[in-house]
Design a protein around this motif. Structure first.
Motif, short mmCIF file in Angstrom:
data_model
loop_
_atom_site.label_atom_id
_atom_site.label_comp_id
_atom_site.label_asym_id
_atom_site.label_seq_id
_atom_site.Cartn_x
_atom_site.Cartn_y
_atom_site.Cartn_z
N UNK A 7 0.86 -1.19 0.00
CA UNK A 7 0.00 0.00 0.00
C UNK A 7 0.89 1.24 0.00
N UNK A 8 0.69 2.16 -0.96
CA UNK A 8 1.61 3.28 -1.15
C UNK A 8 1.35 4.49 -0.25
N UNK A 9 2.34 5.35 -0.19
CA UNK A 9 2.23 6.63 0.52
C UNK A 9 1.20 7.52 -0.16
N UNK A 109 -3.20 0.06 7.44
CA UNK A 109 -4.61 -0.33 7.41
C UNK A 109 -4.99 -0.89 6.04
N UNK A 110 -4.64 -0.16 4.99
CA UNK A 110 -5.00 -0.58 3.63
C UNK A 110 -4.31 -1.89 3.27
N UNK A 111 -3.01 -2.00 3.56
CA UNK A 111 -2.29 -3.23 3.24
C UNK A 111 -2.87 -4.42 4.00
N UNK A 112 -3.28 -4.19 5.26
CA UNK A 112 -3.84 -5.28 6.07
C UNK A 112 -5.20 -5.73 5.56
N UNK A 113 -6.10 -4.79 5.36
CA UNK A 113 -7.46 -5.14 4.93
C UNK A 113 -7.44 -5.70 3.51
N UNK A 114 -6.70 -5.03 2.62
CA UNK A 114 -6.61 -5.53 1.24
C UNK A 114 -5.88 -6.87 1.19
N UNK A 115 -4.88 -7.05 2.06
CA UNK A 115 -4.15 -8.32 2.10
C UNK A 115 -5.04 -9.46 2.57
N UNK A 152 -6.53 9.78 3.12
CA UNK A 152 -5.34 8.93 2.94
C UNK A 152 -5.71 7.52 2.51
N UNK A 153 -6.69 6.91 3.17
CA UNK A 153 -7.00 5.51 2.85
C UNK A 153 -7.57 5.35 1.45
N UNK A 154 -8.37 6.32 0.98
CA UNK A 154 -8.96 6.18 -0.36
C UNK A 154 -7.92 6.19 -1.47
#
Length: 324
Positions: A7-9, A109-115, A152-154
């Motif tokens: 998940x990117x910056x 958060x994004x990397x965890x949920x998407x992962x 940020x998350x979007x």
């Protein structure tokens, strides 16, 4: 049986859109500026391991880690959808500095949920819809910042430039980004709490500032759709947060003065800071600005070292991606 997601910056606010505008960015040299989460089947209960350059900045108890909280929420949603819950081992490669203004918590958060979603899609033939995932990410981000905002998350999840809309069934809309522009990101190596940076803001604003905020944001959005780069960056000014936050960022005012006088299209605070971003469509100037910021904006510790860095970036149009 494992899946890894990067998940990117991202740049929250993008100066002109406090809490409602965000842009995903990626270094042009291929550096993975963001977090990576790997989800693997476990035979001994749920586990969380944290590695990476900034792992030591996170709570020592895994139960206090936001990624663990993501797992709990994800499992709750699985049960609500009458799905079996698998035992997993999660590894967070924390490559993003905490409190940097680069969307560090959003990356995790994004990397965890998407992962987790990619793991269940690949091995359990089930996945949540994009909207459901984004809602989960927003809830987790709110746990850290103290308020619900998706800027940020979007973009971190969806990529590109995202405008948050007051419609819970949509949440965000993609805006046309200026793909030929370079965003020089300078993280000085100090930490600024998102919650503390929000508390420094006034509880009320003058009517003139409210009008200016609305006019600048509307003009920027219009200019994006018309691909009018000059108009877009001419109004990229922050009247909501920057006037109050710049005082807590060492060297920020001097950097703005130098970059503006040197022909930068725009300068701003990324998210809550302390990362500074500046924009140019000239690669040679991008290199010049990066060199100057590396010498003049990064902060050194008593030992003469710095955790800061400077990256020349462009728009990341992909957002969160599954790694090979």
């Amino acid at each position: 049986m494992s899946v890894s997601v990067f998940a990117p910056a991202s740049i929250g606010n993008v100066s002109v859109g406090f809490d409602v505008l965000g842009l995903a960015v990626r270094p042009i040299d291929g550096t993975l500026l963001g977090d990576v989460v790997t989800v693997t089947h476990s035979n001994s209960g749920d586990q969380l391991t944290v590695i990476g350059d900034f792992a030591q900045k996170l709570p020592s108890d895994s139960k206090d880690n936001i990624v663990w909280q993501c797992l709990l929420l994800f499992n709750q949603q699985l049960v609500a959808h009458q799905q079996d819950v698998a035992q997993v081992k999660i590894t967070l490669d924390k490559r993003m500095p905490v409190g940097s203004g680069l969307g560090s918590s959003a990356c995790s958060v994004v990397a965890a949920v998407a992962g987790l979603n990619a793991f269940y899609q690949k091995y359990h033939d089930f996945s949540f819809a994009e909207q459901e995932l984004l809602e989960m990410m927003g809830k987790m981000e709110a746990k850290i910042s103290g308020s619900l905002h998706y800027d940020n998350v979007a973009p971190c999840f969806l990529g590109g430039m995202q405008l948050m809309v007051p419609d819970h069934t949509i949440i965000s809309r993609s805006l046309p980004a200026f793909e030929d522009c370079y965003y020089i990101m300078a993280y000085p190596g100090i930490e600024v709490s998102t919650k503390a940076a929000r508390e420094i803001l006034p509880v009320a604003y003058a009517r003139a500032d409210v009008i200016s905020f609305g006019q600048n944001l509307a003009t920027f959005v219009d200019a994006c759709h018309r691909h009018d780069k000059a108009q877009a960056f001419s109004v990229l000014k922050d009247v909501i947060a920057e006037p109050y936050r710049q005082a807590i960022l060492p060297g920020y005012s001097d950097a703005v003065k130098y970059l503006t006088e040197s022909g930068c299209l725009a300068v701003g605070i990324s998210g809550s800071g302390p990362t500074l971003f500046c924009v140019t469509d000239d690669f040679n100037k991008a290199q010049q600005f990066a060199s100057w910021l590396n010498e003049n904006y990064l902060q050194t510790s008593a030992t003469g070292t710095s955790e800061g860095f400077v990256h020349i970036c462009q728009t990341d149009s992909q957002g969160a991606v599954t790694l090979p």
